[in-house]
Design a protein around this motif. Structure first.
Motif, PDB file in Angstrom:
ATOM      1  N   MET A   1       0.848  -1.196   0.000  1.00 35.81           N
ATOM      2  CA  MET A   1       0.000   0.000   0.000  1.00 35.81           C
ATOM      3  C   MET A   1       0.884   1.247   0.000  1.00 35.81           C
ATOM      4  O   MET A   1       2.021   1.205   0.447  1.00 35.81           O
ATOM      5  N   ALA A   2       0.328   2.350  -0.475  1.00 38.03           N
ATOM      6  CA  ALA A   2       1.118   3.577  -0.583  1.00 38.03           C
ATOM      7  C   ALA A   2       0.187   4.783  -0.546  1.00 38.03           C
ATOM      8  O   ALA A   2      -1.015   4.659  -0.736  1.00 38.03           O
ATOM      9  N   LEU A   3       0.787   5.933  -0.305  1.00 37.62           N
ATOM     10  CA  LEU A   3      -0.003   7.169  -0.196  1.00 37.62           C
ATOM     11  C   LEU A   3       0.389   8.107  -1.335  1.00 37.62           C
ATOM     12  O   LEU A   3       1.578   8.300  -1.611  1.00 37.62           O
ATOM     13  N   LEU A   4      -0.626   8.684  -1.988  1.00 34.23           N
ATOM     14  CA  LEU A   4      -0.396   9.624  -3.096  1.00 34.23           C
ATOM     15  C   LEU A   4      -0.466  11.057  -2.551  1.00 34.23           C
ATOM     16  O   LEU A   4      -1.384  11.390  -1.802  1.00 34.23           O
ATOM     17  N   GLY A   5       0.500  11.891  -2.932  1.00 33.83           N
ATOM     18  CA  GLY A   5       0.488  13.308  -2.553  1.00 33.83           C
ATOM     19  C   GLY A   5       0.318  14.165  -3.796  1.00 33.83           C
ATOM     20  O   GLY A   5       0.883  13.849  -4.855  1.00 33.83           O
ATOM     21  N   ILE A   6      -0.458  15.235  -3.671  1.00 33.06           N
ATOM     22  CA  ILE A   6      -0.726  16.129  -4.808  1.00 33.06           C
ATOM     23  C   ILE A   6      -0.476  17.569  -4.374  1.00 33.06           C
ATOM     24  O   ILE A   6      -0.934  17.981  -3.307  1.00 33.06           O
ATOM     25  N   GLU A   7       0.242  18.332  -5.211  1.00 27.62           N
ATOM     26  CA  GLU A   7       0.544  19.737  -4.892  1.00 27.62           C
ATOM     27  C   GLU A   7       0.283  20.601  -6.131  1.00 27.62           C
ATOM     28  O   GLU A   7       0.865  20.353  -7.195  1.00 27.62           O
ATOM     29  N   THR A   8      -0.580  21.609  -5.964  1.00 31.13           N
ATOM     30  CA  THR A   8      -0.825  22.558  -7.071  1.00 31.13           C
ATOM     31  C   THR A   8      -1.070  23.969  -6.513  1.00 31.13           C
ATOM     32  O   THR A   8      -1.872  24.707  -7.072  1.00 31.13           O
ATOM     33  N   SER A   9      -0.386  24.344  -5.425  1.00 32.04           N
ATOM     34  CA  SER A   9      -0.771  25.612  -4.780  1.00 32.04           C
ATOM     35  C   SER A   9      -0.347  26.846  -5.572  1.00 32.04           C
ATOM     36  O   SER A   9      -0.944  27.895  -5.454  1.00 32.04           O
ATOM     37  N   CYS A  10       0.699  26.704  -6.410  1.00 27.31           N
ATOM     38  CA  CYS A  10       1.170  27.884  -7.139  1.00 27.31           C
ATOM     39  C   CYS A  10       1.484  27.514  -8.593  1.00 27.31           C
ATOM     40  O   CYS A  10       0.571  27.228  -9.351  1.00 27.31           O
ATOM     41  N   GLY A  83      -2.392  29.377  -0.944  1.00 27.83           N
ATOM     42  CA  GLY A  83      -1.947  29.379  -2.333  1.00 27.83           C
ATOM     43  C   GLY A  83      -2.944  30.128  -3.190  1.00 27.83           C
ATOM     44  O   GLY A  83      -3.822  30.821  -2.676  1.00 27.83           O
ATOM     45  N   LEU A  84      -2.813  29.956  -4.489  1.00 23.54           N
ATOM     46  CA  LEU A  84      -3.735  30.609  -5.428  1.00 23.54           C
ATOM     47  C   LEU A  84      -5.014  29.779  -5.497  1.00 23.54           C
ATOM     48  O   LEU A  84      -4.948  28.555  -5.672  1.00 23.54           O
ATOM     49  N   ARG A  85      -6.165  30.443  -5.374  1.00 19.00           N
ATOM     50  CA  ARG A  85      -7.428  29.693  -5.252  1.00 19.00           C
ATOM     51  C   ARG A  85      -7.647  28.750  -6.441  1.00 19.00           C
ATOM     52  O   ARG A  85      -7.934  27.566  -6.262  1.00 19.00           O
ATOM     53  N   GLY A  86      -7.502  29.285  -7.667  1.00 20.50           N
ATOM     54  CA  GLY A  86      -7.763  28.458  -8.850  1.00 20.50           C
ATOM     55  C   GLY A  86      -6.807  27.273  -8.929  1.00 20.50           C
ATOM     56  O   GLY A  86      -7.209  26.150  -9.258  1.00 20.50           O
ATOM     57  N   SER A  87      -5.547  27.512  -8.614  1.00 21.78           N
ATOM     58  CA  SER A  87      -4.545  26.442  -8.658  1.00 21.78           C
ATOM     59  C   SER A  87      -4.847  25.381  -7.615  1.00 21.78           C
ATOM     60  O   SER A  87      -4.827  24.172  -7.893  1.00 21.78           O
ATOM     61  N   LEU A  88      -5.144  25.826  -6.388  1.00 23.46           N
ATOM     62  CA  LEU A  88      -5.464  24.884  -5.307  1.00 23.46           C
ATOM     63  C   LEU A  88      -6.661  24.019  -5.683  1.00 23.46           C
ATOM     64  O   LEU A  88      -6.677  22.804  -5.427  1.00 23.46           O
ATOM     65  N   LEU A  89      -7.670  24.671  -6.310  1.00 31.07           N
ATOM     66  CA  LEU A  89      -8.903  23.944  -6.646  1.00 31.07           C
ATOM     67  C   LEU A  89      -8.626  22.761  -7.567  1.00 31.07           C
ATOM     68  O   LEU A  89      -9.232  21.707  -7.408  1.00 31.07           O
ATOM     69  N   VAL A  90      -7.696  22.930  -8.507  1.00 32.58           N
ATOM     70  CA  VAL A  90      -7.435  21.835  -9.462  1.00 32.58           C
ATOM     71  C   VAL A  90      -6.925  20.596  -8.718  1.00 32.58           C
ATOM     72  O   VAL A  90      -7.438  19.484  -8.893  1.00 32.58           O
ATOM     73  N   GLY A  91      -5.940  20.801  -7.838  1.00 33.23           N
ATOM     74  CA  GLY A  91      -5.402  19.662  -7.080  1.00 33.23           C
ATOM     75  C   GLY A  91      -6.437  19.090  -6.126  1.00 33.23           C
ATOM     76  O   GLY A  91      -6.580  17.858  -6.003  1.00 33.23           O
ATOM     77  N   LEU A  92      -7.172  19.973  -5.477  1.00 34.08           N
ATOM     78  CA  LEU A  92      -8.126  19.522  -4.458  1.00 34.08           C
ATOM     79  C   LEU A  92      -9.282  18.739  -5.082  1.00 34.08           C
ATOM     80  O   LEU A  92      -9.666  17.666  -4.585  1.00 34.08           O
ATOM     81  N   VAL A  93      -9.813  19.245  -6.186  1.00 34.38           N
ATOM     82  CA  VAL A  93     -10.930  18.550  -6.836  1.00 34.38           C
ATOM     83  C   VAL A  93     -10.457  17.182  -7.362  1.00 34.38           C
ATOM     84  O   VAL A  93     -11.169  16.177  -7.255  1.00 34.38           O
ATOM     85  N   THR A  94      -9.239  17.146  -7.880  1.00 31.80           N
ATOM     86  CA  THR A  94      -8.697  15.872  -8.372  1.00 31.80           C
ATOM     87  C   THR A  94      -8.552  14.884  -7.209  1.00 31.80           C
ATOM     88  O   THR A  94      -8.939  13.714  -7.318  1.00 31.80           O
ATOM     89  N   ALA A  95      -8.010  15.365  -6.092  1.00 29.81           N
ATOM     90  CA  ALA A  95      -7.814  14.492  -4.926  1.00 29.81           C
ATOM     91  C   ALA A  95      -9.155  14.004  -4.381  1.00 29.81           C
ATOM     92  O   ALA A  95      -9.299  12.823  -4.029  1.00 29.81           O
ATOM     93  N   LYS A  96     -10.146  14.891  -4.357  1.00 29.54           N
ATOM     94  CA  LYS A  96     -11.476  14.490  -3.868  1.00 29.54           C
ATOM     95  C   LYS A  96     -12.068  13.410  -4.769  1.00 29.54           C
ATOM     96  O   LYS A  96     -12.644  12.436  -4.290  1.00 29.54           O
TER      97      LYS A  96
END
Ligand code: KG4
Ligand code: ZN
Length: 347
Positions: A1-10, A83-96
């Motif tokens: 098992m493993a954990l995925l990390g996602i970063e898109t704040s900027c 971070g930047l709202r639009g940038s954060l949203l892309v990573g967050l929506v993908t992670a969700k």
């Protein structure tokens, strides 16, 4: 098992995979620097659009490089802010979407706290309480942590972040963007005498920073001596860097005196890959009593390995995030950063 990390704040699209034991299996960072360079700064709309097109291929590549398939994931960690709202949203929506679709826990993490966790991507284990100097393009903060999730801001910049000052000085000198690595290189190559520039906030008595006055001092010097700008940009860059690094060192040493109980001292964030600063820190004898930890240079600037690592600590505590979480743009809205009010750093 493993954990995925996602970063898109900027302006970096990044994904990383770490094992259940917390070891990095893969870390992929796609920088958008070339897209933003003509504008001499990050254009938020351009950043979020670019995240949209690169996010899924970067996640696929991170999983492939780790030798992991989606069903083998145990959780998804993602930056929720600042971070930047639009940038954060892309990573967050993908992670969700991944968490919902794969029925995995979602772990929302704070970007600044993740920069601190980058110090533990190697052998070192966290020992609390710890003190962290977070120095990036958007932040210059001294933080006191009793554990991950409990982070008190004990010093902050009153105006520009130090990375921002590097970038603005480089733009003013027409050196290019982002300025930090360029000034770092010019200063390394320069061996002559330096200009005396003011050391910011050295008599303020507190743990706060200010870099706007230093930036103005550079501008005033250039206006007074235009010939120097034409012929000695390296000298100006190295002089700015000496003043900035001296200020960071002075405040960190002062914080170490005010918080003698800390077990570890961490310097992290994009500016912590600066070579002159790393040398000054390593040569400082005070840091032999309480270990100084610096992330590896590739984990100083934005990356997803630090997000996955912090996510791993939260995962062990089963500290999960609801799927309706929203992003936040400022550290003042972070659920983990608090301004210290009970202890005065002036004491
Ligand atoms: O942590 P980071 O990648 O992004 C933010 O969260 O802001 O930091 C980016 C900042 C930029 O201002 C960049 O110029 C600066 O870190 N930086 C450096 C160096 N490399 C990046 N500053 C000084 N020396 C460097 N070698
Ligand atoms: Zn950052």
């Amino acid at each position: 098992m493993a954990l995925l990390g996602i970063e898109t704040s900027c302006d970096e699209t990044a994904a990383a995979v770490i094992s259940d034991q917390g070891e990095i299996l893969s870390s992929i960072v796609r920088s958008q620097q070339q897209l933003h360079a003509p504008f001499l700064g990050v254009v938020p709309e351009v950043a979020s659009r670019s995240h949209c097109t690169t996010m899924l291929p970067i996640i696929d590549a991170a999983l492939k490089s780790a030798g992991i398939d989606y069903p083998q994931l145990s959780a998804v960690a993602v930056t929720t802010g600042p971070g930047l709202r639009g940038s954060l949203l892309v990573g967050l929506v993908t992670a969700k979407a991944l968490a919902y679709g794969l029925q995995l826990p979602l772990i929302g993490v704070d970007h600044l706290e993740a920069h601190i966790a980058a110090a533990f991507l190697g052998e070192a284990e966290p020992r609390f309480p710890l003190l962290a100097l977070v120095i990036s393009g958007g932040h210059t903060m001294l933080c006191f942590l009793t554990r991950f999730g409990e982070m008190e801001i004990v010093g902050n910049t009153l105006d520009d972040a130090v990375g921002e000052a590097y970038d603005k000085v480089a733009t003013f000198l027409d050196l290019g963007y982002p300025g930090g690595p360029i000034i770092d290189r010019l200063a390394e190559e320069y061996a002559g005498d330096l200009i005396e520039l003011p050391i910011p906030m050295q008599r303020s008595g507190d743990l706060n920073f200010s870099f706007s006055g230093l930036k103005t001092a550079v501008v005033q010097f250039c206006r007074a001596y235009p010939k120097e700008v034409g012929e000695h940009k390296d000298k100006i860059a190295a002089s700015f860097q000496r003043a900035a690094v001296t200020s960071l060192m002075q405040k960190l040493l002062r914080a170490g005196e005010l918080y003698p109980q800390v077990q570890q001292i961490i310097v992290c964030g994009g500016v912590s890959c600066n070579r002159a600063l790393r040398r000054a820190l390593r040569e400082q004898p005070v840091f032999r009593q309480r270990p100084l930890l610096l992330p590896e240079p590739q984990y100083c600037t934005d990356n997803a390995a630090m997000i996955a690592k912090l996510g791993h600590y939260y995962f062990k505590r089963e500290n999960f995030t609801p799927l309706d979480v929203s992003p936040y743009t400022s550290a003042s809205h972070s659920p983990v950063c608090h301004r210290r009010t009970d202890i005065s750093p002036m004491a």
